[in-house]
Enzyme design. Structure first.
Site, PDB file in Angstrom:
ATOM      1  N   ASN A  93      56.336 -33.899  57.609  1.00  0.00           N
ATOM      2  CA  ASN A  93      57.532 -34.708  57.341  1.00  0.00           C
ATOM      3  C   ASN A  93      58.726 -33.971  57.954  1.00  0.00           C
ATOM      4  O   ASN A  93      59.165 -32.958  57.429  1.00  0.00           O
ATOM      5  CB  ASN A  93      57.697 -34.871  55.827  1.00  0.00           C
ATOM      6  CG  ASN A  93      58.895 -35.726  55.467  1.00  0.00           C
ATOM      7  OD1 ASN A  93      59.680 -36.118  56.328  1.00  0.00           O
ATOM      8  ND2 ASN A  93      59.045 -36.004  54.186  1.00  0.00           N
TER       9      ASN A  93
ATOM     10  N   ARG B 224      54.895 -38.608  58.550  1.00  0.00           N
ATOM     11  CA  ARG B 224      55.817 -39.615  58.021  1.00  0.00           C
ATOM     12  C   ARG B 224      56.735 -40.039  59.170  1.00  0.00           C
ATOM     13  O   ARG B 224      57.373 -39.198  59.819  1.00  0.00           O
ATOM     14  CB  ARG B 224      56.656 -39.007  56.901  1.00  0.00           C
ATOM     15  CG  ARG B 224      57.712 -39.964  56.440  1.00  0.00           C
ATOM     16  CD  ARG B 224      58.633 -39.343  55.436  1.00  0.00           C
ATOM     17  NE  ARG B 224      59.585 -40.343  54.985  1.00  0.00           N
ATOM     18  CZ  ARG B 224      60.820 -40.062  54.634  1.00  0.00           C
ATOM     19  NH1 ARG B 224      61.260 -38.821  54.670  1.00  0.00           N
ATOM     20  NH2 ARG B 224      61.620 -41.000  54.231  1.00  0.00           N
TER      21      ARG B 224
ATOM     22  N   HIS C 193      61.044 -46.225  51.761  1.00  0.00           N
ATOM     23  CA  HIS C 193      60.284 -45.649  50.637  1.00  0.00           C
ATOM     24  C   HIS C 193      58.971 -46.411  50.420  1.00  0.00           C
ATOM     25  O   HIS C 193      58.431 -46.416  49.304  1.00  0.00           O
ATOM     26  CB  HIS C 193      61.081 -45.694  49.313  1.00  0.00           C
ATOM     27  CG  HIS C 193      62.215 -44.724  49.243  1.00  0.00           C
ATOM     28  ND1 HIS C 193      63.390 -45.040  48.598  1.00  0.00           N
ATOM     29  CD2 HIS C 193      62.362 -43.471  49.690  1.00  0.00           C
ATOM     30  CE1 HIS C 193      64.223 -44.005  48.666  1.00  0.00           C
ATOM     31  NE2 HIS C 193      63.611 -43.047  49.336  1.00  0.00           N
TER      32      HIS C 193
ATOM     33  N   ARG D 216      74.904 -41.339  49.123  1.00  0.00           N
ATOM     34  CA  ARG D 216      75.072 -42.635  49.794  1.00  0.00           C
ATOM     35  C   ARG D 216      75.643 -43.658  48.814  1.00  0.00           C
ATOM     36  O   ARG D 216      75.259 -43.688  47.645  1.00  0.00           O
ATOM     37  CB  ARG D 216      73.716 -43.138  50.311  1.00  0.00           C
ATOM     38  CG  ARG D 216      73.280 -42.455  51.593  1.00  0.00           C
ATOM     39  CD  ARG D 216      71.878 -42.875  51.983  1.00  0.00           C
ATOM     40  NE  ARG D 216      70.940 -41.800  51.795  1.00  0.00           N
ATOM     41  CZ  ARG D 216      69.622 -41.924  51.851  1.00  0.00           C
ATOM     42  NH1 ARG D 216      69.071 -43.103  52.064  1.00  0.00           N
ATOM     43  NH2 ARG D 216      68.845 -40.874  51.685  1.00  0.00           N
TER      44      ARG D 216
ATOM     45  N   GLU E 205      54.009 -39.176  47.901  1.00  0.00           N
ATOM     46  CA  GLU E 205      53.983 -39.764  49.239  1.00  0.00           C
ATOM     47  C   GLU E 205      53.071 -38.981  50.174  1.00  0.00           C
ATOM     48  O   GLU E 205      52.414 -39.555  51.043  1.00  0.00           O
ATOM     49  CB  GLU E 205      55.408 -39.820  49.800  1.00  0.00           C
ATOM     50  CG  GLU E 205      56.282 -40.813  49.043  1.00  0.00           C
ATOM     51  CD  GLU E 205      57.761 -40.544  49.165  1.00  0.00           C
ATOM     52  OE1 GLU E 205      58.237 -39.571  48.554  1.00  0.00           O
ATOM     53  OE2 GLU E 205      58.442 -41.305  49.865  1.00  0.00           O
TER      54      GLU E 205
END
Ligand code: ADP
Length: 395
Positions: A9, A86, A175, A236, A380
């Site tokens: 990742n 990923r 996601h 964010r 994940e």
């Protein structure tokens, strides 16, 4: 030596890497940080010593250093059986994980305009592993792919159609691996098949998104063209009035400044003026820090509103599921959010919630709740490792 799977990742200045065995047990993990800087370094989980990388070291050097450690201590044979990456944006091209070959690489590059901060660096990771292990099968697992089932009414913005036709401007959702994992875990817990399971999945980490999954398919989600839309996040903003851009332009803020403000200086950090870290925020709030209390309120209220919005896509609901660092660990956020949802018939069991869910099935809803509410740790990396293993076995 048994087969091993590497999961990669890549962030702009970081590399996260995990090592799984053939039964998909995680054997070890490593992290390289400050890549491209003078003080780049790497660490292997559970080991004290830092691996100092050369000044300006990039993803390739970090990968070599971490792989060397595992090879030296016998955790990794000469080559892994498969590598999973990923990749953030798969556009409309990738509806599932894809074996990495020249065509896939070209298509990932093509999606880079949709995710200029992410896809190029994901490609850097793929180049690094290809240089190190040229003959090992590799697979790309996309954050967007699980959302390929979104219907047009959920993915179209009410903008001139040309923007979608010419530039692919639509909602994609992110996601996906985490939401997919919530689906399979919930189905397992409830003794159902994923294809007959309907959930609302709230992934609350530094980035936050919520997805409605109807009979196994993603049918609505809060993130859009980019991972900025929707819920309040660490730094964010999530949703804002698009009229804001005009207003700020008149205040002489340029696009880059607005981008930085919305992505890096807003959310929990912007509201509290202190931190993007929910745990720290809860402590500040406990000590009476009013802006931190307000930040938590805004976060939970926005989340509750989105749970309500996700209901519009479902015919029935098997469970509302909380995951991610905040979803798994903040009993306060779960409680506050569920308190807003009383009209729907959600109730929470204080004791189970404080323990982050019943140990055997993650349950936190009260006995009188109309719907199940579960806390499920996300994984994940495991989803990516599984995809890589399947790809390697399919040749
Ligand atoms: P990422 O999206 O980077 O993977 P995580 O899923 O690890 O992030 O989530 C990070 C967030 O989880 C941070 O806001 C952190 O404060 C929060 N968190 C972790 N543990 C707790 C806790 N015990 N209570 C409240 N928030 C927590």
């Amino acid at each position: 030596m048994e087969e091993t799977i590497l999961v990669i990742n890549c962030g702009s200045s970081s590399l996260k890497i995990a090592l799984f065995d053939g039964q998909l047990n995680k054997v070890s993990s490593g992290l390289a940080e400050r890549l491209g800087k003078d003080d780049a370094f790497a660490t292997v989980k559970g080991r004290e010593e830092r691996i100092d990388l050369s000044a300006g070291a990039g993803h390739k050097e970090a990968l070599n250093a971490l792989v060397n450690v595992w090879q030296d201590c016998g955790l990794l044979d000469e080559t892994p059986a498969a590598i999973g990456h990923r990749v953030v944006h798969g556009g409309e091209t990738f509806r599932e994980a894809a074996p990495i070959n020249d065509d896939a690489l070209a298509a990932i590059k093509n999606c880079a305009s949709l995710a200029p901060l992410h896809n190029p660096v994901n490609l850097t990771g793929i180049e690094a592993t290809t240089a190190l292990f040229p003959d090992v099968p590799q697979v790309a697992v996309f954050d967007t792919a699980f959302h390929h089932t979104l219907p047009p009414k959920a993915y179209l913005y009410a903008l001139p159609r040309q923007l979608y036709n010419d530039w692919g401007i639509r909602r994609y959702g992110f996601h996906g691996t985490s939401h997919q994992f919530m689906l399979t875990e919930t189905a397992r817990i409830l003794g159902k098949t994923p294809a007959t399971t309907s959930i609302i999945s709230a992934h609350l980490g530094n980035g936050c998104s919520i997805t409605a999954i109807r009979d196994g398919n993603s049918v609505d989600t809060s993130m859009g063209l980019t991972p900025l839309e929707g819920l309040v996040m660490g730094t964010r903003s999530g949703d804002v009035d698009p009229g804001l851009f005009d207003f700020l332009a008149n205040k002489d803020m340029n696009a880059e400044q607005v981008h930085r403000m919305l992505n890096k200086e807003s959310g929990l950090l912007g509201l509290s003026g202190q931190t993007n870290d929910m745990r720290a925020l809860c402590e500040l709030a406990d000590h009476g820090h009013e802006p931190s209390q307000t930040a938590i309120d805004v976060f939970c209220f926005r989340l509750a509103r989105y749970v309500g919005a996700m209901m519009a896509s479902l015919a029935h609901l098997d469970a509302l599921v909380f995951t991610g660092g905040i979803g798994e660990n903040s009993s306060l956020v779960r409680k506050r959010t569920l308190e807003h949802l009383g009209l729907f018939g959600f109730t929470v069991d204080g004791e189970l919630n404080n323990h982050h869910g019943n140990i055997s099935n993650g349950q936190i809803e009260g006995a009188d709740s109309r719907f199940r509410v579960l806390v499920i740790p996300t994984n994940e990396e495991l989803v990516i490792a599984r995809e890589a293993l399947v790809a390697s076995r399919n040749g």
